[in-house]
Every structure is written in structure tokens, then in C-alpha cells.
Design an enzyme around this catalytic site. Structure first.
Site, mmCIF file in Angstrom:
data_model
loop_
_atom_site.group_PDB
_atom_site.id
_atom_site.type_symbol
_atom_site.label_atom_id
_atom_site.label_comp_id
_atom_site.label_asym_id
_atom_site.label_seq_id
_atom_site.Cartn_x
_atom_site.Cartn_y
_atom_site.Cartn_z
ATOM 1 N N HIS A 70 -12.595 48.050 -1.217
ATOM 2 C CA HIS A 70 -12.932 46.529 -1.501
ATOM 3 C C HIS A 70 -13.420 46.288 -2.847
ATOM 4 O O HIS A 70 -12.843 45.455 -3.600
ATOM 5 C CB HIS A 70 -13.964 46.092 -0.482
ATOM 6 C CG HIS A 70 -13.621 46.360 0.987
ATOM 7 N ND1 HIS A 70 -12.492 46.043 1.287
ATOM 8 C CD2 HIS A 70 -14.605 47.063 1.963
ATOM 9 C CE1 HIS A 70 -12.696 46.387 2.909
ATOM 10 N NE2 HIS A 70 -13.758 46.985 3.102
ATOM 11 N N LYS A 128 -26.457 49.190 2.577
ATOM 12 C CA LYS A 128 -27.048 48.690 3.783
ATOM 13 C C LYS A 128 -28.424 48.552 3.815
ATOM 14 O O LYS A 128 -29.203 49.001 2.907
ATOM 15 C CB LYS A 128 -26.470 49.609 4.921
ATOM 16 C CG LYS A 128 -25.128 49.895 4.899
ATOM 17 C CD LYS A 128 -24.429 50.252 6.248
ATOM 18 C CE LYS A 128 -23.013 50.135 6.297
ATOM 19 N NZ LYS A 128 -22.504 48.678 6.563
#
Ligand code: NAP
Length: 486
Positions: free
Chosen positions: A239, A330
Site C-alpha cells: 500500500h 498498530k
């Protein structure tokens, strides 16, 4: 402004893995929305395939439940009844012989044939082989494959070779759903359909670029899967690499799949190897009852990163001297994906005393992918009022949902758009095999150096911006990360 919906041609779309999470959460609700928008002909067929033995009615009932839950649709919607009539089901084991003849019999002559491989990549080869053996890999058929596309250069090459045994490159659609986002395409429109930015889009005027993909969630139930991958494989290699390419690439001669992908490939090939001192890995710590990365991964010795930040250099005329800083992680402070193109300050300021202290003075173009897709350009203006000549930085907001009115607020999600592109036969927003291989060729040495070394990822607090060392990466260069906020 009313967005135009151009119906696609009649098609038969087979979804292998139709009972799985991705199909139920994204693909089928996405198809439903395109159907409601009038883009899918009522004669088309959507054929679910998986090992589960069930008939059409049971599959339709499951899809109804999935669309109600994930598409937030009223279960009594008449559109839903009409959509479900397009759905069929065939029980097929990718590794077995049963079901293939039945599938072939359902495929109609004259309709576009597309096969979505929404199954584990280890099954891609079996599916491709059996489609070919049963005469369904004809020259106009398309296959759609999901990430992860390999876990290093060797496995990506092997996967490409497997698929290319039966399908040409122009038939293979490798999905990166980031490329299906409205803003990502708008980035190309802003760059290449306006005269305004392109003259400034180079090392002479751009100080640096920041690309951030931050998540608030941890690895949760996917701990053991994620532990085999880590942030660099899960986010950077695919990505973030795609985003970097769209920012850095030269103008293609035409908005044509190969012209665009040729330019992206040149960027990846121009990436310099990343210095060990210019990359920071992190792992989130525990927070109260919330476990740490190591607990979630169920691997107390894991050295897999849940966070990575790095400084990337592109060795070409346009970008010599302009670093690209990438970070993703995260359990961070907020969920956000954005690209910030930070311009240099004017060479001489005639307003030296007029800046409100602490205000940045440089223009920034911020491209937000989520939440609230849109762009804003930060410009300096005079602070309104009679207080003398004081400057403030204000954003010129280009939030599409507002600019396009109610139609803009209902923009198709990335999956919907990409599936329609498959049917239209447009590969511009899909990754080509050589792009993926080049990206792994750049990523592999980074991972290899980590595997060879003894260093552990730096700990960071959940809800923070990542490890302090990542702040240092910027500070050393006299720059700072943008605040992570949604
Ligand atoms: P999943 O929930 O585990 O679903 C897997 C699907 O494959 C099920 O429908 C399963 O149905 C079917 N299947 C398993 N073995 C099969 C076989 N031998 N023959 C035919 N069908 C078989 O997985 P998922 O999350 O949907 O992911 C699917 C793919 O998308 C994976 O490659 C994943 O990496 C990728 N992906 C998923 C997401 C996501 O958000 N979920 C995001 C990005 C990429 P039966 O058990 O009935 O056969």
C-alpha cells in the site's frame, strides 16, 4: 454535481471463497451498492464458489445477512431481493475435481468472465490450473487476486510464474484496495490535470513528503498470521509503496494502464537501499487489560514489528535531496492514512515579525485517505482584523464529499470501484507483476538485515505516536512528523 453511472457490460463473476470474510464484508456488499447505483445489468450472474455444500437459496440467504450486516442495508429492501436473483452457488474444492463442470455450464457465451480468487494465495495455482483444464482460461477471461502477493521476491516471482502459466499479464488483476480510493485517483487528477502543482513538484520546491498509515487497533485475533508478516510486509511493500509511487512518478504520456504502471515501476527501481540508521521498528506494549504485541502474537520472543518508520530516498533528477518519510503502525493514537507534501519556505520572508510564533510557514498539501477522504492545501494569509500585518496558516479545504454534494458523500468504496474496473477491463489501478517484484527486491534486504541482526523492535505505548526513536529520525533532519489525528 451529479456523478454519472455508466453501466458495465453483462458479466459472469465467479467469487472463489464466497463464504469467507472478505467476500461477505467487502466484495458482496460492494457489488450490491453498484447494483443499486444501476451499474450492474440485471442479466449478470454472480456465482459463489467454495467447499461448503449449499444450494443457491442458502447462499442467497447468507449473502442477504452479510449485506444487511456489513452494507448496513434494511433486510426488507426490495433492491436486495432483486440483487439476490443474480446470485448462484457451486460447491468447489480448489484442489479437487468436483463442481468444475457445473461451473463451466453456468458461464454464458457472450458475457464477460471474471474470476475473483478470494482465497488463501496457496490456492491460486490450483484455481488457475483447473480453470485452464476446464476451458475457462480463454483470452478474454480475467482473474482477480488478493494480497498478500508473496512474502519476498522469490515467492512473488513463483506466484507470478504460476499465474502466467495460464493467464497473460493483461488478464491478471492484482488488487491493492488503496489504489481504489477516490483520493488516490484524485491525486493523479490534481497533479496531471492542473498546471498549478506540477512545476513545484520536485526537489527544488518540495522539502519532504510524509506518508502515514496509522491504526488504533492491535493485531487482535490475527496475531499469529500477522507475526509472520509484520508492518513492512503488511503495509509498506504494497500500500505505502503504491502511494509513494503516485506522488513521485513522472507524468505518464497518457492515462493508460501500462503508461501509468511504467512510471510507477521507474520510481520503485530508483529507490535507494534504506540505511539501518534510517529505519525504526516498534512493538506496542500492554495497556491495562489490553495485551502487548507479544501476547497478541502468542510469541514471547517475536521480533516482528507492529510499527515501522523509515526515510526513503529516490535517486533521480526530480527527487534528489527530497526525502520521503514513511510510517505505519498498530495501536497508535488515531486511525488515519494521509500523505503530506511539505513545500520549502519562501527563500526570503518580508514578513519576518508577522508570523504568529510556532506557526509553520511552509505550504503543505495534505491528502487524506481516511477518514474523510479529501485534500487540503495549507497557505499563509493575513490574520483578519485591524491588528496589523500578522500571518496565519489556513487550510484550503478540498473535501470531496462537500464539494460534490450528496452524490459526493456517497462515493463508491475502493472494492466496488476496482471490481467494476475488472469488468471494464481497465488495469490502471491494479499492480503489474514487475512492479510487485521490484518492490520486493527493494524490501527483501531490509527484512534480511533484521533477520540477520540481534536487535529487537523498540517498545512503544499504545495510544502514542510510536517509539521515540521514530521522532528522532525526523528531528535529526530538523523536521518533525505531523501529529497523528483523525
Ligand atoms: P477466509 O475468511 O478464511 O475465507 C476463505 C474462503 O476460501 C472461504 O470461503 C472458504 O470457504 C474458501 N476455501 C478455503 N479452502 C478452499 C478450497 N480448498 N477450495 C475452495 N474454497 C476454499 O479468508 P478471507 O479473509 O476472506 O481472505 C481471502 C483472501 O483475501 C486471502 O488471500 C486474504 O489474504 C485476502 N485478504 C483478505 C482481507 C480481509 O479483510 N478479510 C483483506 C485483504 C486481503 P470453504 O471453507 O467453504 O471452502
Amino acid at each position: 454535481m451529479v456523478s454519472r453511472v455508466i453501466p458495465v457490460d453483462d458479466f459472469d463473476l465467479v467469487i472463489f471463497g464466497a463464504t469467507g470474510d472478505l467476500a461477505r464484508r467487502k466484495i458482496l456488499p460492494g457489488l450490491f451498492r453498484r447494483f443499486v447505483a444501476g451499474q450492474i445489468p440485471e442479466t449478470s450472474q454472480i456465482i459463489g464458489a467454495a467447499r461448503t455444500a449449499q444450494d443457491d437459496a442458502a447462499f442467497q440467504a447468507d449473502v442477504r445477512a452479510a449485506i444487511v450486516e456489513f452494507g448496513k442495508v434494511d433486510k426488507k429492501s426490495p433492491d436486495l431481493d432483486r440483487f439476490l436473483m443474480l446470485l448462484h452457488y457451486v460447491s468447489i474444492d480448489a484442489k479437487g475435481e468436483g463442481g468444475w463442470k457445473e461451473l463451466k455450464a453456468k458461464m454464458r457465451k457472450g458475457a464477460i468472465h471474471a474470476f475473483y480468487f478470494s482465497v488463501a494465495p496457496s490456492l491460486f495455482g490450483d484455481l488457475a490450473e483447473r480453470l485452464a483444464a476446464h476451458g475457462m482460461a480463454h483470452g478474454d477471461a480475467r482473474i482477480v487476486v488478493e494480497k498478500p502477493f508473496g512474502r519476498d521476491l522469490a515467492s512473488a516471482r513463483a506466484l507470478n510464474a504460476t499465474l502466467r502459466k495460464h493467464f497473460d499479464e493483461h488478464q491478471i488483476y492484482r488488487i491493492d484496495h488503496y489504489l481504489g480510493k477516490e483520493t488516490v485517483q484524485n491525486l493523479m487528477a490534481v497533479r496531471f490535470a492542473n498546471i498549478l502543482f506540477e512545476p513545484l513538484w520536485n526537489a527544488q520546491y518540495v522539502d519532504h513528503v510524509q506518508i502515514t498509515v496509522a491504526e488504533t487497533v492491535g493485531v487482535g485475533g490475527r496475531g499469529s498470521y500477522y507475526d509472520n508478516s509484520g508492518a513492512i510486509r503488511d503495509m509498506v511493500q504494497n500500500h505505502m509503496m503504491q502511494l509513494l509511487c503516485l506522488i513521485a512518478m513522472e507524468p505518464p504520456y497518457h492515462f493508460d494502464p501500462d503508461a501509468v504502471r511504467d512510471e510507477k515501476l521507474k520510481v520503485i527501481r530508483a529507490l535507494e537501499p534504506v540505511e539501518a540508521t534510517e529505519i525504526v521498528r516498534g512493538q506496542y506494549q500492554a495497556n491495562g487489560d489490553e495485551g502487548s504485541y507479544l501476547t497478541h502474537a502468542e510469541n514471547p520472543d517475536s521480533r516482528t514489528e507492529s510499527y515501522v518508520a523509515m526515510k526513503v530516498r529516490i535517486s533521480n533528477w526530480r527527487w534528489q535531496g527530497t526525502p520521503f518519510y514513511l510510517r505505519t503502525g498498530k495501536r497508535l493514537r488515531a486511525r488515519t492514512s494521509e500523505i503530506a507534501v511539505v513545500f520549502k519556505e519562501p527563500p526570503h520572508s518580508i514578513f519576518e515579525d508577522a508570523h504568529t510564533s510556532g506557526e509553520p510557514k511552509a505550504n503543505e498539501l495534505v491528502i487524506r485517505l481516511q477518514p474523510n477522504e479529501g485534500m487540503n492545501l495549507k497557505v499563509m494569509i493575513k490574520e483578519p482584523g485591524p491588528g496589523g500585518m500578522r500571518l496565519v496558516q489556513v487550510p484550503l479545504d478540498m473535501t470531496f464529499a462537500d464539494a460534490l454534494g450528496p452524490e459526493g458523500a456517497d462515493m463508491p468504496d475502493a472494492y466496488e470501484r476496482l471490481i467494476m474496473d475488472v469488468i471494464r477491463g481497465n488495469q490502471t489501478l491494479f499492480m503489474r507483476g514487475d512492479e510487485i517484484e521490484a518492490s520486493w527486491a527493494w524490501t527483501d534486504p531490509i527484512i534480511q538485515a533484521w533477520d540477520d541482526g540481534k536487535a529487537r523492535p523498540e517498545p512503544y505505548d499504545p495510544g502514542s505516536s510510536g517509539p521515540d526513536e521514530a521522532l528522532g529520525l525526523m528531528h535529526r533532519d530538523g523536521r518533525r512528523w505531523r501529529e497523528i489525528r483523525s
